[in-house]
Design an enzyme around this catalytic site. Sequence first.
Site, mmCIF file in Angstrom:
data_model
loop_
_atom_site.group_PDB
_atom_site.id
_atom_site.type_symbol
_atom_site.label_atom_id
_atom_site.label_comp_id
_atom_site.label_asym_id
_atom_site.label_seq_id
_atom_site.Cartn_x
_atom_site.Cartn_y
_atom_site.Cartn_z
ATOM 1 N N LYS A 1 0.945 -0.900 -0.238
ATOM 2 C CA LYS A 1 0.218 0.352 0.091
ATOM 3 C C LYS A 1 0.927 1.228 0.056
ATOM 4 O O LYS A 1 0.481 1.958 -0.649
ATOM 5 C CB LYS A 1 -0.748 -0.093 1.291
ATOM 6 C CG LYS A 1 -1.498 -1.294 1.261
ATOM 7 C CD LYS A 1 -2.999 -1.657 0.778
ATOM 8 C CE LYS A 1 -3.956 -2.102 0.935
ATOM 9 N NZ LYS A 1 -3.798 -3.344 1.694
HETATM 10 C C1 LIG Z 1 -4.823 -4.841 0.710
HETATM 11 C C2 LIG Z 1 -3.615 -6.061 0.718
HETATM 12 C C3 LIG Z 1 -3.968 -6.817 0.007
HETATM 13 C C4 LIG Z 1 -5.245 -6.919 -1.332
HETATM 14 O O1 LIG Z 1 -4.759 -6.167 -1.926
HETATM 15 P P1 LIG Z 1 -6.295 -5.333 -2.484
HETATM 16 O O2 LIG Z 1 -5.411 -4.066 -3.841
HETATM 17 O O3 LIG Z 1 -7.356 -5.043 -1.885
HETATM 18 O O4 LIG Z 1 -6.715 -6.727 -3.728
HETATM 19 C C5 LIG Z 1 -2.955 -8.128 0.176
HETATM 20 N N1 LIG Z 1 -2.376 -8.480 0.725
HETATM 21 C C6 LIG Z 1 -1.749 -6.906 1.623
HETATM 22 C C7 LIG Z 1 -0.577 -7.491 2.641
HETATM 23 C C8 LIG Z 1 -2.992 -5.892 1.878
HETATM 24 O O5 LIG Z 1 -2.183 -5.551 2.497
#
Ligand SMILES: *Cc1c(COP(=O)(O)O)cnc(C)c1O
Length: 462
Positions: free
Chosen positions: A112
Site C-alpha cells: 500500500k
Molecule cells: C490490501 C492488501 C491486499 C489486497 O489488496 P487489494 O488491492 O485490496 O486486492 C493483499 N495483501 C496485503 C498485505 C494487503 O495489505
Amino acid sequence: MRYISTRGQAPALSFDEAMLTGLARDGGLYVPETVPQMSAEEIAGLAGLSYEEAAFRVMRPFIGEAFTDDEFRGIIARAYEGFRHEARAPLVQLGPNHFLLELFHGPTLAFKDFAMQLIGQLFQTALAREGKRVTIVGATSGDTGSAAIEAFRGLSNVDVFILYPHGRVSEIQRRQMTTPEDSNVHALALAGDFDDCQARLKDMFNHFEFRDAVGLAGVNSINWARVLAQVVYYFTSAVSLGAPHRKVSFTVPTGNFGDIFAGYIAKRMGLPIEKLVIATNQNDILHRCLSTGEYATDGVKPSISPSMDIQVSSNFERALFDAYGRDGAAVAQLMDELKSGGGFTVSQGALQALRENFASGRVSEDETRETIAGMHARTGEVLCPHSAVGVRVAEAHQGPTPMITLATAHPAKFPDAVEAATGLHPELPAHMSAILEKPERVTEVPNDLSALEALIHERRAQ
Ligand SMILES: *Cc1c(COP(=O)(O)O)cnc(C)c1O
C-alpha cells in the site's frame, strides 16, 4: 485525459479532480476514458531505469495537465525516497520459473505504501496550489490505514480519519495507526467488520451535505490515483524478466481488487501479460464469481491473512464496467442488486470477458500455513500469510511462462502466523520497533453513520 464514472451518471473529471474526489457522485468509480498505450519500444526502453524514472514514464500519460513534468518528477522522488531498498520493488527467485515481487520495503511494510506515499505527495501539491483543505476518511482491513496515516500525517491541508474493524487487525497494524502523535491523525476502531467500515465510508460519500461540508476525500483503492501508482511495478518487474520480448504472468493476493486491477491496466496499456491470477483466502467471493458467474456475499470469515478478509470487493466494479462493454447503466443495476439482495449474476458475455483476462484460485488456512512452512524449508524465504496465499495459487497456475507472485507485506507485520508455521519469529526492522513501546491513541466508535459524522465534524481542524 478525462476520467468517467463506472455508473455513467457523474461528470467527467480531470486527473486531479478525480483524485481529490475519490468516489464519483453517482456512486461509481472513476476510470480513464481511454487507456494510454505504450509501444514495444517504449516498454523495452524501461529496462535498466531507476524505479522513479520508470514510474514517471508509465504514469505521465494519465496525468494530463494536472501537474507539470517537473512537479510530477519531484512528487515521485519524494514518494519513494523513504523506501528501504534501492530497487523499490525487487524481484527474488523462488523456483525455476517463479519469482516473488517484494513490495514491502516502504515505510509501513506493505505494498500500500507504493500508492499511498505517491498520493500523499500528489494531494499536498494539488491542495497547496489551490489553498484548499480536505478531510480524508479511509476504511481499512489493516494496511491501508497505516499506509495512509504514514503518508498524510503532519501535512497541513488534511485531516485523516481511519476506520478499522475493532479487534480484527494485527497488533502491529493497530499500533502503526494508533501511535503517531500528529494532531491531524485520528484512528477510529469501529464496532463491526471491514465491510461495515467500507459501507459507512460509502454512506458518507453519498451524503452530499456532509461530503461538501467537510471537503471529504477518499484514499481507499477506489481512488484512481492509487490504482495508477500500482501499475508501475507490473512494468518494472516484467521488463526485468524480458518483456516486451517475453510474456510474463502475475499472481496477486486479492481483497478489494485494486492491486490486480492495476495489472489489468498494465496489460491494456500494452504490457504482454499472459495470465492475471486472482488469489483469495477463504473469503473467496472473487474465485466463486469467476468460477460460477454468481457474485454472492456470505459474511466475512476472519483469517490469518486479514488484509484480504473482504466480501464486497470495490474495484471489481471497474473490471465489470469493461466486461459489460463500458455500459454504466448495466453496472449501476448490478450494484443496486448487490446492495438490496447481497449479490448478482454476471451475464454470460461479461463472464467470458472476465475469464479472458483473469484466472483465480482459493487457499485454505491450512494450505496458507503449509506454504509458509514449505517455502521457508525449500528456499529460506519467509512469506507473510497474504504472499503465501499468492504463492500457493501461483504454483497451481505455473506453466512455461515466467510467473511473478506479488509479495504484498513483510512477514514481520504478521508475526504470529509466521511463527506458528516456521517456528521463527520475524523481527520488525529496527526503525519500526519503537511502535511497540509508544502509547496508543484511538477512539472506539459505533457502526452508525450519524455518530461518525458528528465525531468527524467535531474533531477536524476548522
Ligand atoms: C490490501 C492488501 C491486499 C489486497 O489488496 P487489494 O488491492 O485490496 O486486492 C493483499 N495483501 C496485503 C498485505 C494487503 O495489505
